[in-house]
Design a protein around this motif. Structure first.
Motif, PDB file in Angstrom:
ATOM      1  N   ARG A   1      73.623  56.745  41.727  1.00  0.00           N
ATOM      2  CA  ARG A   1      73.855  55.570  40.888  1.00  0.00           C
ATOM      3  C   ARG A   1      74.588  55.912  39.599  1.00  0.00           C
ATOM      4  O   ARG A   1      74.999  55.025  38.860  1.00  0.00           O
ATOM      5  N   HIS A   2      74.721  57.214  39.315  1.00  0.00           N
ATOM      6  CA  HIS A   2      75.373  57.648  38.078  1.00  0.00           C
ATOM      7  C   HIS A   2      76.870  57.766  38.285  1.00  0.00           C
ATOM      8  O   HIS A   2      77.355  57.944  39.408  1.00  0.00           O
ATOM      9  N   GLU A   3      77.594  57.693  37.172  1.00  0.00           N
ATOM     10  CA  GLU A   3      79.028  57.934  37.222  1.00  0.00           C
ATOM     11  C   GLU A   3      79.296  59.440  37.201  1.00  0.00           C
ATOM     12  O   GLU A   3      78.536  60.192  36.603  1.00  0.00           O
TER      13      GLU A   3
ATOM     14  N   TYR B   1      79.836  59.196  40.491  1.00  0.00           N
ATOM     15  CA  TYR B   1      79.524  59.097  41.916  1.00  0.00           C
ATOM     16  C   TYR B   1      79.384  57.657  42.382  1.00  0.00           C
ATOM     17  O   TYR B   1      79.738  57.330  43.523  1.00  0.00           O
ATOM     18  N   ALA B   2      78.880  56.784  41.507  1.00  0.00           N
ATOM     19  CA  ALA B   2      78.699  55.388  41.905  1.00  0.00           C
ATOM     20  C   ALA B   2      80.030  54.665  42.099  1.00  0.00           C
ATOM     21  O   ALA B   2      80.095  53.667  42.824  1.00  0.00           O
TER      22      ALA B   2
ATOM     23  N   TRP C   1      69.479  66.067  32.391  1.00  0.00           N
ATOM     24  CA  TRP C   1      69.546  64.720  32.972  1.00  0.00           C
ATOM     25  C   TRP C   1      70.162  63.741  31.977  1.00  0.00           C
ATOM     26  O   TRP C   1      71.008  62.922  32.339  1.00  0.00           O
TER      27      TRP C   1
ATOM     28  N   ARG D   1      74.070  61.818  32.135  1.00  0.00           N
ATOM     29  CA  ARG D   1      74.157  60.369  32.252  1.00  0.00           C
ATOM     30  C   ARG D   1      75.399  59.801  31.585  1.00  0.00           C
ATOM     31  O   ARG D   1      75.826  58.691  31.914  1.00  0.00           O
ATOM     32  N   ARG D   2      75.983  60.536  30.645  1.00  0.00           N
ATOM     33  CA  ARG D   2      77.184  60.057  29.960  1.00  0.00           C
ATOM     34  C   ARG D   2      78.414  60.724  30.564  1.00  0.00           C
ATOM     35  O   ARG D   2      78.330  61.799  31.154  1.00  0.00           O
TER      36      ARG D   2
ATOM     37  N   ARG E   1      69.005  59.173  43.115  1.00  0.00           N
ATOM     38  CA  ARG E   1      69.247  58.484  41.839  1.00  0.00           C
ATOM     39  C   ARG E   1      70.555  58.918  41.204  1.00  0.00           C
ATOM     40  O   ARG E   1      71.176  58.139  40.478  1.00  0.00           O
ATOM     41  N   ARG E   2      70.968  60.132  41.475  1.00  0.00           N
ATOM     42  CA  ARG E   2      72.269  60.571  40.978  1.00  0.00           C
ATOM     43  C   ARG E   2      73.397  59.763  41.597  1.00  0.00           C
ATOM     44  O   ARG E   2      74.476  59.627  40.999  1.00  0.00           O
TER      45      ARG E   2
END
Length: 270
Positions: free
Chosen positions: A42-44, A46-47, A198, A202-203, A39-40
């Motif tokens: 999908r985070h910025e 990294y995505a 977490w 996310r930001r 799921r990480r």
């Protein structure tokens, strides 16, 4: 006042093979890390990374593999060096006796740092980017480990007021009611730290700030939890009535706060 349930530390016996609950909690910890790592992705940032530096499922698998090695080796060496250096200097071969127990989080963390450096070099990734990726996935594994401690009835808390509704008598710790400190650590450095870290990750953050926030968060929460945990009988309380765990947390907090401030002053890496 509660009584700690007499849970057999062996969850399953298959002939000569015994599967311990504590081993199962390690497997749960690694499984949660892998699930959260996917799921990480999908985070910025990294995505959005493309090209040679792009992150993939294989990277999550490999960083977990490197991390497992770091946790086991670092955790064991840290326990031997931080908690019983004189004993293991006299009995060096027992360092390898993992079945006798004895692991240190702070040693395991240092082992994971070395493992992340190794992984970053092998994958040509920035080490701090790897650390930021890993940090939010760690607390759930810590939570699983504390459940293992509770099942085993080990690392119990300090003597508590008998009027405390959740005070618990642990077999092997006498008849006095104690704090179930394993559950305190499960809630603090496990679940609470996971939620905070977490959401923080996310930001958009400066490279390295998520890892630095982990150092500060874990150090603070573990420092608080140690006030309810019985110190190791062969160490007791050290200077200023602080436990060994608290003394090991202080440099974590200072280093994490300093790095978080420093990374915030640096220009963001492209």
């Amino acid at each position: 006042m509660l009584i700690h349930p007499a849970i057999d530390p062996v969850a399953l016996r298959l002939g000569p093979l015994s599967i311990h609950w504590y081993g199962i909690t390690y497997l749960v910890a690694f499984g949660l890390f892998f699930w959260l790592g996917l799921r990480r992705l999908r985070h910025e940032p990294y995505a959005s990374i493309r090209g040679d530096g792009a992150w993939s499922r294989r990277d999550v698998e490999d960083v977990l593999f490197y991390g497992v090695i770091g946790v086991v080796i670092g955790g064991r060496l840290g326990y031997c060096l931080f908690y019983k250096p004189a004993y293991y200097l006299s009995h060096p071969l027992e360092v390898f006796a993992l079945w006798q127990g004895g692991m240190s989080f702070h040693g395991g963390m240092l082992g994971v740092v070395v493992a992340m450096l190794w992984f970053a070099r092998a994958r040509h990734k920035h080490w701090l980017q790897v650390a930021d990726f890993v940090a939010p996935c760690v607390p759930t594994g810590l939570a699983a480990g504390r459940i293992g401690n509770f099942i085993n009835g080990e690392l119990w808390g300090r003597v508590a007021d008998p009027a405390l509704p959740w005070a618990m008598v642990f077999r092997g710790a006498g008849d006095a009611p104690r704090h179930p400190s394993q559950l305190y650590q499960f809630l603090l450095e496990g679940l609470l730290l996971f939620v905070l870290l977490w959401l923080y990750a996310r930001r958009p953050r400066r490279t390295g700030q998520v890892a630095a926030a982990f150092l500060v968060g874990y150090g603070l929460l573990r420092f608080i939890a140690e006030y309810f945990r019985e110190p190791d009988d062969y160490l007791g309380l050290l200077a200023l009535n602080l436990s060994m765990g608290q003394w090991l947390c202080l440099p974590m907090i200072a280093l994490g706060a300093g790095l978080w401030w420093w990374f915030g002053r640096l220009p963001q890496r492209p």
